[in-house]
Design a protein around this motif. Structure first.
Motif, PDB file in Angstrom:
ATOM      1  N   UNK A   1      10.027   6.177  -3.997  1.00  0.00           N
ATOM      2  CA  UNK A   1      10.293   7.058  -2.858  1.00  0.00           C
ATOM      3  C   UNK A   1       9.803   6.461  -1.547  1.00  0.00           C
ATOM      4  N   UNK A   2       9.214   5.272  -1.599  1.00  0.00           N
ATOM      5  CA  UNK A   2       8.833   4.580  -0.369  1.00  0.00           C
ATOM      6  C   UNK A   2      10.066   4.330   0.489  1.00  0.00           C
ATOM      7  N   UNK A   3      11.238   4.262  -0.160  1.00  0.00           N
ATOM      8  CA  UNK A   3      12.494   4.138   0.593  1.00  0.00           C
ATOM      9  C   UNK A   3      12.642   5.332   1.533  1.00  0.00           C
TER      10      UNK A   3
ATOM     11  N   UNK B   1      12.588   4.479 -13.238  1.00  0.00           N
ATOM     12  CA  UNK B   1      11.639   4.177 -14.320  1.00  0.00           C
ATOM     13  C   UNK B   1      10.210   4.496 -13.879  1.00  0.00           C
ATOM     14  N   UNK B   2       9.306   4.523 -14.816  1.00  0.00           N
ATOM     15  CA  UNK B   2       7.867   4.679 -14.529  1.00  0.00           C
ATOM     16  C   UNK B   2       7.556   5.937 -13.722  1.00  0.00           C
ATOM     17  N   UNK B   3       8.053   7.080 -14.185  1.00  0.00           N
ATOM     18  CA  UNK B   3       7.694   8.341 -13.537  1.00  0.00           C
ATOM     19  C   UNK B   3       8.745   8.918 -12.638  1.00  0.00           C
ATOM     20  N   UNK B   4       9.910   8.268 -12.533  1.00  0.00           N
ATOM     21  CA  UNK B   4      10.977   8.794 -11.700  1.00  0.00           C
ATOM     22  C   UNK B   4      10.933   8.269 -10.276  1.00  0.00           C
ATOM     23  N   UNK B   5      11.900   8.715  -9.468  1.00  0.00           N
ATOM     24  CA  UNK B   5      12.021   8.225  -8.090  1.00  0.00           C
ATOM     25  C   UNK B   5      10.824   8.626  -7.239  1.00  0.00           C
ATOM     26  N   UNK B   6      10.291   9.820  -7.456  1.00  0.00           N
ATOM     27  CA  UNK B   6       9.181  10.320  -6.654  1.00  0.00           C
ATOM     28  C   UNK B   6       8.032  10.720  -7.582  1.00  0.00           C
ATOM     29  N   UNK B   7       7.338   9.713  -8.173  1.00  0.00           N
ATOM     30  CA  UNK B   7       6.328  10.015  -9.200  1.00  0.00           C
ATOM     31  C   UNK B   7       5.174  10.886  -8.714  1.00  0.00           C
ATOM     32  N   UNK B   8       4.878  10.826  -7.428  1.00  0.00           N
ATOM     33  CA  UNK B   8       3.774  11.627  -6.897  1.00  0.00           C
ATOM     34  C   UNK B   8       4.230  12.861  -6.152  1.00  0.00           C
ATOM     35  N   UNK B   9       5.529  13.190  -6.239  1.00  0.00           N
ATOM     36  CA  UNK B   9       6.039  14.330  -5.512  1.00  0.00           C
ATOM     37  C   UNK B   9       6.161  14.035  -4.024  1.00  0.00           C
ATOM     38  N   UNK B  10       6.642  15.034  -3.260  1.00  0.00           N
ATOM     39  CA  UNK B  10       6.839  14.805  -1.827  1.00  0.00           C
ATOM     40  C   UNK B  10       5.516  14.621  -1.097  1.00  0.00           C
TER      41      UNK B  10
ATOM     42  N   UNK C   1      21.084 -11.805 -14.275  1.00  0.00           N
ATOM     43  CA  UNK C   1      21.990 -10.670 -14.303  1.00  0.00           C
ATOM     44  C   UNK C   1      21.590  -9.668 -13.220  1.00  0.00           C
ATOM     45  N   UNK C   2      22.548  -8.844 -12.820  1.00  0.00           N
ATOM     46  CA  UNK C   2      22.263  -7.813 -11.822  1.00  0.00           C
ATOM     47  C   UNK C   2      21.185  -6.868 -12.355  1.00  0.00           C
ATOM     48  N   UNK C   3      20.182  -6.622 -11.548  1.00  0.00           N
ATOM     49  CA  UNK C   3      19.076  -5.757 -11.985  1.00  0.00           C
ATOM     50  C   UNK C   3      19.463  -4.289 -11.977  1.00  0.00           C
ATOM     51  N   UNK C   4      20.491  -3.934 -11.176  1.00  0.00           N
ATOM     52  CA  UNK C   4      20.863  -2.531 -11.083  1.00  0.00           C
ATOM     53  C   UNK C   4      19.789  -1.722 -10.370  1.00  0.00           C
ATOM     54  N   UNK C   5      19.870  -0.416 -10.525  1.00  0.00           N
ATOM     55  CA  UNK C   5      18.933   0.469  -9.814  1.00  0.00           C
ATOM     56  C   UNK C   5      18.040   1.253 -10.776  1.00  0.00           C
ATOM     57  N   UNK C   6      17.953   0.800 -12.024  1.00  0.00           N
ATOM     58  CA  UNK C   6      17.152   1.541 -13.010  1.00  0.00           C
ATOM     59  C   UNK C   6      15.677   1.594 -12.633  1.00  0.00           C
TER      60      UNK C   6
ATOM     61  N   UNK D   1       0.815  -1.208   0.000  1.00  0.00           N
ATOM     62  CA  UNK D   1       0.000   0.000   0.000  1.00  0.00           C
ATOM     63  C   UNK D   1       0.849   1.259   0.000  1.00  0.00           C
ATOM     64  N   UNK D   2       1.952   1.233   0.764  1.00  0.00           N
ATOM     65  CA  UNK D   2       2.848   2.393   0.797  1.00  0.00           C
ATOM     66  C   UNK D   2       3.545   2.575  -0.543  1.00  0.00           C
ATOM     67  N   UNK D   3       3.929   1.470  -1.186  1.00  0.00           N
ATOM     68  CA  UNK D   3       4.572   1.551  -2.504  1.00  0.00           C
ATOM     69  C   UNK D   3       3.608   2.134  -3.523  1.00  0.00           C
ATOM     70  N   UNK D   4       2.337   1.761  -3.444  1.00  0.00           N
ATOM     71  CA  UNK D   4       1.332   2.277  -4.373  1.00  0.00           C
ATOM     72  C   UNK D   4       1.205   3.789  -4.268  1.00  0.00           C
ATOM     73  N   UNK D   5       1.421   4.335  -3.077  1.00  0.00           N
ATOM     74  CA  UNK D   5       1.257   5.766  -2.877  1.00  0.00           C
ATOM     75  C   UNK D   5       2.524   6.555  -3.220  1.00  0.00           C
TER      76      UNK D   5
END
Length: 478
Positions: A52-54, A197-206, A188-193, A44-48
């Motif tokens: 940036x849930x990190x 992806x999919x709207x950037x690190x903070x797709x919904x803003x702060x 293979x290593x997935x890396x941090x892409x 649920x937190x990831x969905x929101x």
């Protein structure tokens, strides 16, 4: 002489036994905090918040460390029965102590039932035809048995439960980090892409990070339990001090690294599926990337144990709170009695109301009632945490740095924690789906307030003897 003997007999009927070791206290706290909120609720937190849930969990970890540290500092100074609730009564007044303890009892009672609903749901993975109420009843009986005996027996069981969770979580983090940075045979290593992806690190803003904190903080419920268990520690000052430090570092590491692995290995929109089944748990989805046979079965067993452990730990906490309330004339006095083994059995049976509530939930309205109860838990938890930090500010003003364990920043840190908790409370009322239950929770506390001023205030008397005994235990004079 007869009067002296009678007094000692009454004390033995109401006094908890100091039997918990350092390791058991740490695992009791982890047992409550590492539950369904992390293993399933993190979706649920990831969905929101997206990747940036990190950040959400990092902020939540810092706030949890402040709350747990404040409760720990006060408990090291005074490991009194009733924990932070009794301390709140001393430094903020009887009403604050009453509201804190009843609020936390409500929180633990409801969470006990919710975690048992989760356990029963996980059982249906293997036995789809098993009625939800049957699983709740069987495992509810199990945690009642674990809690009705001596606290040493409970502590040993919770140590085992929590150890399984911690080992599984460490394995998840280690394997996940290897998958991200180094790769594994056939992968293979997935890396941090996936973090951008999919709207950037903070797709919904702060704003999305702020709103997600109302969900994230549910995962940290239980951090304050270190204060409750202090009254039953063999060596309160040393146990609480070492347990508080271990709890703060372990929870921050576990939560932040676990969320990093989840959103780095799989696209966040995939991890945000919310149908509530074990197959869509973010943890199952990550391990599924490795193609490990029977991964769903393995993970299902782990999250079942996690939920059972959390239910067990919350029944323990609720029992101690109700025992404290009864001893201080804020609940029926009969609930203050303990068994010959030092266990508050009557308070435990009353706190097991959450088990009955969960069974009714499973029979009548499992889906809608579950979400409503979750929001009620958050209202209770946020109020309790705010009162803990308010108590801490008053405690520091009176006692200064007299505790053997101290929170970095002291009153400044506590004040900032209160401001952040107030912001999260606003988010709870703003979030769609939680505003109505949050209002229900607010009304509940209005009712508790009316009960206090109508009935409890007239009979409550401060238990100064309990504080004297706790201070003696902390200083090693007992």
């Amino acid at each position: 002489m007869a009067s002296s003997i009678t007094s000692r007999q009454q004390d033995s009927e109401h006094t908890l036994k100091r039997s918990l070791s350092h390791g058991q206290m740490t695992m009791i706290v982890l047992g409550s905090a590492l539950g369904t909120g992390l293993f399933l609720g993190s979706g649920g937190a990831i969905a929101m918040a997206g990747p940036a849930v990190i950040l959400s969990y990092a902020i939540g970890s810092l706030l949890a460390a402040v709350i747990g540290g404040a409760a720990g500092e006060m408990a090291v100074h005074t490991p009194v029965r009733g924990g932070f609730g009794s301390i709140a009564a001393k430094y903020l007044g009887p009403y604050a102590g009453y509201l804190t303890r009843w609020g936390y009892w409500t929180c633990t009672m409801v969470i006990t039932g919710i975690e048992l609903v989760a356990v029963a749901t996980y059982l249906k993975f293997w036995w789809p035809q098993l009625p939800l109420w049957a699983g709740i009843a069987v495992f509810g009986a199990l945690i009642i048995v674990l809690n009705i005996g001596s606290v040493r027996f409970f502590g040993s069981a919770e140590f085992i439960f929590s150890s399984i969770k911690v080992i599984a979580l460490i394995a998840f983090i280690v394997v996940g980090l290897c998958l991200v940075f180094f790769g594994l045979p056939g992968h293979e290593a997935s890396g941090v892409s996936n973090l951008t992806n999919d709207g950037g690190f903070m797709p919904g803003g702060f704003t999305s990070v702020w709103l997600s904190l109302a969900v994230v903080m549910f995962s940290f419920g239980g951090i304050e339990m270190i204060s409750i268990s202090a009254a039953e520690a063999k060596d309160p000052a040393r146990s609480v001090r070492s347990s508080a430090k271990a709890m703060m570092w372990r929870l921050a590491t576990f939560y932040v690294l676990a969320m990093f692995v989840v959103v780095a290995v799989i696209p966040w929109q995939q991890a945000a599926q919310l149908d509530g089944s074990v197959q869509t748990s973010p943890f199952v989805l990550v391990f599924s990337q490795l193609g490990i046979p029977a991964i769903a079965t393995i993970t299902n067993l782990v999250v079942l144990i996690a939920a059972l452990s959390a239910a067990n730990a919350n029944l323990y906490a609720g029992t101690r709170l109700l025992h404290s309330l009864a001893h201080d004339s804020m609940a029926p006095s009969a609930l203050a009695k303990v068994t010959s083994a030092g266990a508050p059995a009557r308070a435990m049976w009353a706190s097991a109301l959450g088990v009955l509530l969960a069974i009714c939930l499973a029979v009548f309205a499992p889906e809608s009632a579950f979400g409503t109860m979750m929001a009620l838990v958050m209202v209770s938890a946020l109020l309790v945490w705010i009162l803990i930090l308010m108590t801490y500010l008053a405690f520091k003003r009176v006692e200064g740095n007299s505790s053997a364990f101290r929170v970095l920043g002291g009153r400044v840190t506590g004040g900032l924690g209160i401001l952040l908790l107030l912001a999260i409370t606003v988010a709870l009322f703003v979030n769609e789906g939680s505003s109505t239950p949050a209002i229900v929770g607010a009304v509940y506390y209005m009712v508790l307030t009316m009960v206090y001023f109508a009935a409890v205030r007239k009979v409550h008397t401060p238990d100064d003897a309990a504080f004297a005994e706790a201070r003696a235990a902390s200083s090693g004079e007992l």
